[in-house]
Motif scaffolding. Structure first.
Motif, PDB file in Angstrom:
ATOM      1  N   PRO A  94       0.778  -1.401  -0.148  1.00 30.01           N
ATOM      2  CA  PRO A  94      -0.078  -0.016   0.071  1.00 30.01           C
ATOM      3  C   PRO A  94       0.796   1.344  -0.137  1.00 30.01           C
ATOM      4  O   PRO A  94       1.889   1.260   0.357  1.00 30.01           O
ATOM      5  CB  PRO A  94      -0.761  -0.195   1.301  1.00 30.01           C
ATOM      6  CG  PRO A  94       0.076  -0.821   2.429  1.00 30.01           C
ATOM      7  CD  PRO A  94       0.884  -1.909   1.364  1.00 30.01           C
ATOM      8  N   GLY A  95       0.186   2.435  -0.390  1.00 26.17           N
ATOM      9  CA  GLY A  95       0.994   3.740  -0.207  1.00 26.17           C
ATOM     10  C   GLY A  95       2.204   3.586  -0.817  1.00 26.17           C
ATOM     11  O   GLY A  95       2.400   3.283  -2.134  1.00 26.17           O
ATOM     12  N   ASN A  96       3.213   4.441  -0.209  1.00 29.06           N
ATOM     13  CA  ASN A  96       4.706   4.380  -0.587  1.00 29.06           C
ATOM     14  C   ASN A  96       5.677   3.270   0.124  1.00 29.06           C
ATOM     15  O   ASN A  96       6.784   3.453   0.036  1.00 29.06           O
ATOM     16  CB  ASN A  96       5.330   5.632  -0.400  1.00 29.06           C
ATOM     17  CG  ASN A  96       4.417   6.956  -0.926  1.00 29.06           C
ATOM     18  OD1 ASN A  96       3.958   6.892  -2.002  1.00 29.06           O
ATOM     19  ND2 ASN A  96       4.383   8.075  -0.144  1.00 29.06           N
ATOM     20  N   VAL A  97       4.868   2.152   0.473  1.00 28.52           N
ATOM     21  CA  VAL A  97       5.745   1.321   1.239  1.00 28.52           C
ATOM     22  C   VAL A  97       6.467   0.631   0.102  1.00 28.52           C
ATOM     23  O   VAL A  97       5.976   0.374  -0.979  1.00 28.52           O
ATOM     24  CB  VAL A  97       4.567   0.224   1.964  1.00 28.52           C
ATOM     25  CG1 VAL A  97       5.314  -1.067   2.630  1.00 28.52           C
ATOM     26  CG2 VAL A  97       3.659   0.932   3.194  1.00 28.52           C
ATOM     27  N   PRO A  98       7.846   0.262   0.256  1.00 27.24           N
ATOM     28  CA  PRO A  98       8.586  -0.407  -0.485  1.00 27.24           C
ATOM     29  C   PRO A  98       8.111  -1.802  -0.837  1.00 27.24           C
ATOM     30  O   PRO A  98       7.550  -2.503   0.049  1.00 27.24           O
ATOM     31  CB  PRO A  98       9.902  -0.321   0.067  1.00 27.24           C
ATOM     32  CG  PRO A  98       9.774   0.009   1.437  1.00 27.24           C
ATOM     33  CD  PRO A  98       8.383   0.611   1.549  1.00 27.24           C
ATOM     34  N   PRO A  99       8.200  -2.269  -1.875  1.00 23.51           N
ATOM     35  CA  PRO A  99       7.834  -3.724  -2.388  1.00 23.51           C
ATOM     36  C   PRO A  99       8.589  -4.752  -1.695  1.00 23.51           C
ATOM     37  O   PRO A  99       9.825  -4.547  -1.459  1.00 23.51           O
ATOM     38  CB  PRO A  99       8.180  -3.933  -3.663  1.00 23.51           C
ATOM     39  CG  PRO A  99       8.902  -2.803  -4.200  1.00 23.51           C
ATOM     40  CD  PRO A  99       8.947  -1.663  -3.175  1.00 23.51           C
ATOM     41  N   PHE A 100       8.113  -5.859  -1.329  1.00 24.60           N
ATOM     42  CA  PHE A 100       8.665  -7.132  -0.840  1.00 24.60           C
ATOM     43  C   PHE A 100       9.543  -7.911  -1.787  1.00 24.60           C
ATOM     44  O   PHE A 100       8.983  -8.981  -2.193  1.00 24.60           O
ATOM     45  CB  PHE A 100       7.855  -7.659   0.097  1.00 24.60           C
ATOM     46  CG  PHE A 100       8.627  -9.002   0.793  1.00 24.60           C
ATOM     47  CD1 PHE A 100       9.539  -8.269   1.950  1.00 24.60           C
ATOM     48  CD2 PHE A 100       8.670 -10.315   0.762  1.00 24.60           C
ATOM     49  CE1 PHE A 100      10.166  -9.434   2.708  1.00 24.60           C
ATOM     50  CE2 PHE A 100       9.060 -11.226   1.354  1.00 24.60           C
ATOM     51  CZ  PHE A 100       9.913 -10.648   2.397  1.00 24.60           C
ATOM     52  N   HIS A 101      10.634  -7.401  -2.543  1.00 26.88           N
ATOM     53  CA  HIS A 101      11.318  -8.198  -3.448  1.00 26.88           C
ATOM     54  C   HIS A 101      12.693  -8.491  -2.799  1.00 26.88           C
ATOM     55  O   HIS A 101      13.468  -7.650  -1.930  1.00 26.88           O
ATOM     56  CB  HIS A 101      11.623  -6.960  -4.636  1.00 26.88           C
ATOM     57  CG  HIS A 101      10.466  -6.615  -5.106  1.00 26.88           C
ATOM     58  ND1 HIS A 101      10.407  -5.622  -6.336  1.00 26.88           N
ATOM     59  CD2 HIS A 101       9.109  -7.125  -5.417  1.00 26.88           C
ATOM     60  CE1 HIS A 101       9.229  -5.622  -6.776  1.00 26.88           C
ATOM     61  NE2 HIS A 101       8.504  -6.448  -6.482  1.00 26.88           N
ATOM     62  N   ARG A 102      13.091  -9.670  -3.057  1.00 27.72           N
ATOM     63  CA  ARG A 102      13.987 -10.372  -2.409  1.00 27.72           C
ATOM     64  C   ARG A 102      14.967 -10.868  -3.494  1.00 27.72           C
ATOM     65  O   ARG A 102      14.565 -11.221  -4.431  1.00 27.72           O
ATOM     66  CB  ARG A 102      13.787 -11.448  -1.522  1.00 27.72           C
ATOM     67  CG  ARG A 102      12.467 -10.759  -0.324  1.00 27.72           C
ATOM     68  CD  ARG A 102      13.044 -10.278   1.034  1.00 27.72           C
ATOM     69  NE  ARG A 102      14.228 -11.295   1.365  1.00 27.72           N
ATOM     70  CZ  ARG A 102      15.100 -11.077   2.247  1.00 27.72           C
ATOM     71  NH1 ARG A 102      15.491  -9.795   2.917  1.00 27.72           N
ATOM     72  NH2 ARG A 102      15.952 -11.980   2.719  1.00 27.72           N
ATOM     73  N   SER A 103      16.329 -11.257  -2.761  1.00 27.47           N
ATOM     74  CA  SER A 103      16.970 -12.254  -3.725  1.00 27.47           C
ATOM     75  C   SER A 103      17.876 -13.274  -2.756  1.00 27.47           C
ATOM     76  O   SER A 103      18.022 -13.205  -1.423  1.00 27.47           O
ATOM     77  CB  SER A 103      18.034 -11.599  -4.718  1.00 27.47           C
ATOM     78  OG  SER A 103      18.877 -11.077  -3.906  1.00 27.47           O
ATOM     79  N   ILE A 104      18.185 -14.633  -3.403  1.00 29.22           N
ATOM     80  CA  ILE A 104      18.888 -15.442  -2.508  1.00 29.22           C
ATOM     81  C   ILE A 104      19.921 -15.785  -3.461  1.00 29.22           C
ATOM     82  O   ILE A 104      19.827 -15.996  -4.805  1.00 29.22           O
ATOM     83  CB  ILE A 104      17.940 -16.745  -2.301  1.00 29.22           C
ATOM     84  CG1 ILE A 104      16.572 -16.378  -1.801  1.00 29.22           C
ATOM     85  CG2 ILE A 104      18.686 -17.818  -1.509  1.00 29.22           C
ATOM     86  CD1 ILE A 104      15.886 -17.642  -1.677  1.00 29.22           C
ATOM     87  N   GLU A 105      21.189 -16.276  -2.842  1.00 28.87           N
ATOM     88  CA  GLU A 105      22.197 -16.639  -3.374  1.00 28.87           C
ATOM     89  C   GLU A 105      21.927 -18.044  -4.495  1.00 28.87           C
ATOM     90  O   GLU A 105      21.202 -18.903  -4.011  1.00 28.87           O
ATOM     91  CB  GLU A 105      23.373 -17.204  -2.586  1.00 28.87           C
ATOM     92  CG  GLU A 105      24.340 -16.035  -2.171  1.00 28.87           C
ATOM     93  CD  GLU A 105      23.405 -15.372  -0.762  1.00 28.87           C
ATOM     94  OE1 GLU A 105      22.147 -15.785  -0.507  1.00 28.87           O
ATOM     95  OE2 GLU A 105      23.858 -14.181  -0.385  1.00 28.87           O
ATOM     96  N   MET A 106      22.296 -18.086  -5.621  1.00 26.45           N
ATOM     97  CA  MET A 106      22.196 -19.131  -6.498  1.00 26.45           C
ATOM     98  C   MET A 106      22.448 -20.495  -5.919  1.00 26.45           C
ATOM     99  O   MET A 106      21.893 -21.556  -6.138  1.00 26.45           O
ATOM    100  CB  MET A 106      22.791 -18.959  -7.634  1.00 26.45           C
ATOM    101  CG  MET A 106      22.245 -19.470  -9.039  1.00 26.45           C
ATOM    102  SD  MET A 106      20.569 -18.954  -9.231  1.00 26.45           S
ATOM    103  CE  MET A 106      20.390 -17.851 -10.387  1.00 26.45           C
TER     104      MET A 106
END
Lengths: 105, 377
Positions: free
Chosen positions: B167-179
């Protein structure tokens, strides 16, 4: 208000009751500025210093809580007074968490 | 290590149970008994005394949401795989179900489980003990999928995206993991405990990352992207980080002095213990233990404030990164108030500390757990 309406449409149908805030100066400002994204439960359980509350409210303002400069100190004082480091009042209610979530339209 | 067979184990655990009888007798009622940490976004933990099964029932499994999710429509839903791959993919759930099936049984724990137990207290959902469970996950190995897409050797990180726009200007929950980690044992799960994944648990597809905290287990997956660099953004650069060298309680660090929180910490909890016991008479206590290491080597009980320890019996049921149920016949020596501590040691030799290492976000709480028992003469 547009934000609140948008969020209401995405609300999961959880059929649970939400916590309510104690009476006091600042209560209505917190209700109108903080309920769009989360219920009061999240506030009731915190045990934070004035400094931690200030940082949290500022973070929420960056994230979209429409707090005015006039409201900001009132909101912080209210939260620090009721949910300070000695706050032990929060008792999570028993609930059924698994329920359908409305699909994206 | 001491291992008891399943039947004896169940008999032992049932004998010592103190959960309300009605709750245990009626599976429906039991599944409704969760603790609401937040009404919306939904955050709920399991009461510790109900975490008595090897496989945690779906209805009793904790739920963690950052905000109210926008869940995908399973009929329209597609998973895209892109980035450093020779063949981008766009797959339906049926396409995924046709691929080789991989199943794992392992623990899912929220990074913040136990946050409420830290002093000084820190902001965030104030979980106590129950943001943890052990489940059977079924789906497709990430390795199988990435090999199908012909992933290139330049790809070092898998970026993961869910459909849950904030919602709003909340940052998206984007993530990454070591291959390296995802290629070794992560799976894309469409089933949990033999049933299609529930919406609250990330339907139609979520990531399962054995031995790692829940923040890596992306729900409502819609896109995977193989990339040379880690993901950027609030939930990588500021959130879900743990100090490189933790300081004294209350000491906070800048993001660059921290690293992403990954592996679970060795931990055990007592789920079942009598409230009253009799000096000289044995009674049973039981619980679970798990770690970021694949198995638990021993679980020990102390009734003298950690001066001496006795080994508990470990249940035979296990798979890598699943929890071990344990039980122990304890005979109090004298009347009075007794405090029973439990601590676990994993198969890498790491032992649970008396005090958990304080950190500013309240992650990975694993201090010794204790229960008090009133002992009669």
């Amino acid at each position: 208000m547009k934000l609140a309406i948008l969020l209401a449409a995405a609300l999961p149908l959880i059929g649970t009751k939400f916590g309510t805030l104690p009476e006091g100066k600042g209560k209505s400002a917190v209700e109108s500025r903080c309920y769009a994204c989360h219920s009061a439960d999240l506030l009731l359980q915190q045990r934070l210093t004035q400094k931690q509350w200030t940082a949290t409210v500022e973070k929420m303002m960056r994230w979209g809580a429409g707090v005015t400069e006039d409201e900001k100190p009132v909101i912080i004082d209210y939260l620090a007074k009721h949910f300070g480091v000695d706050n032990r009042s929060f008792k999570p209610r028993h609930t059924l968490p698994i329920a359908p979530v409305r699909q994206r339209p | 290590m001491p291992v008891v067979d399943r039947r004896r184990f169940l008999a032992l655990s049932a004998a010592a149970s103190f959960a309300p009888a009605a709750l245990l007798a009626d599976p429906k009622a039991r599944e409704q008994y969760m603790l609401q940490m937040n009404g919306y976004a939904v955050n709920a933990e399991t009461p510790l005394e109900l975490l008595t099964d090897y496989i945690t029932p779906v209805g009793l499994f904790f739920v963690r949401s950052h905000w109210n999710p926008r869940t995908p429509d399973p009929k329209q839903w597609r998973l895209t795989v892109d980035g450093d791959v020779e063949e981008s993919l766009n797959l339906s759930l049926d396409d995924l179900r046709k691929m080789r099936v991989t199943e794992v049984t392992c623990v899912l724990q929220c990074a913040g489980n136990g946050r409420a137990l830290y002093t000084p207290s820190v902001p965030g959902v104030q979980w106590s003990y129950g943001a943890v469970g052990n489940a059977q996950w079924k789906g497709v190995a990430v390795r199988d999928l990435l090999e199908r897409a012909k992933v290139k050797s330049t790809a070092q990180h898998l970026h993961t995206f869910g459909s849950d726009d904030p919602p709003g200007n909340v940052p998206p929950f984007h993530r990454s993991i070591e291959m390296e980690k995802v290629m070794s044992d992560a799976i894309l799960a469409y089933e949990m405990n033999g049933k299609p994944l529930a919406a609250m648990h990330g339907a139609p597809l979520r990531l399962v990352v054995p031995g790692w905290c829940g923040d890596h287990w992306m729900k409502w997956l819609v896109r995977l992207s193989a990339q040379p660099q880690p993901q950027k953004g609030f939930y990588m650069d500021t959130g879900y980080r743990y100090p490189l060298k933790p300081g004294e309680p209350g000491v906070t660090f800048k993001p660059e002095e921290m690293k992403p929180v990954t592996e679970l910490a060795v931990k055990s909890n007592i789920t079942t213990a009598p409230k009253h016991a009799k000096a000289g008479a044995a009674s049973t206590i039981s619980g679970f233990a798990f770690s970021g290491s694949p198995d638990i080597a021993k679980v020990e009980i102390s009734d003298d404030d950690g001066a001496t320890w006795r080994s508990a019996d470990l249940d035979a049921r296990h798979s890598p990164w699943a929890w071990r149920r344990w039980s122990h016949r304890w005979t109090p020596r004298s009347a009075g108030k007794a405090r029973l501590f439990v601590r676990a040691t994993d198969d890498r030799g790491q032992t649970q500390p008396r005090e958990s290492v304080w950190n500013q976000s309240g992650y990975l709480y694993n201090g010794w757990h204790s229960v008090d028992v009133e002992v009669r003469a």
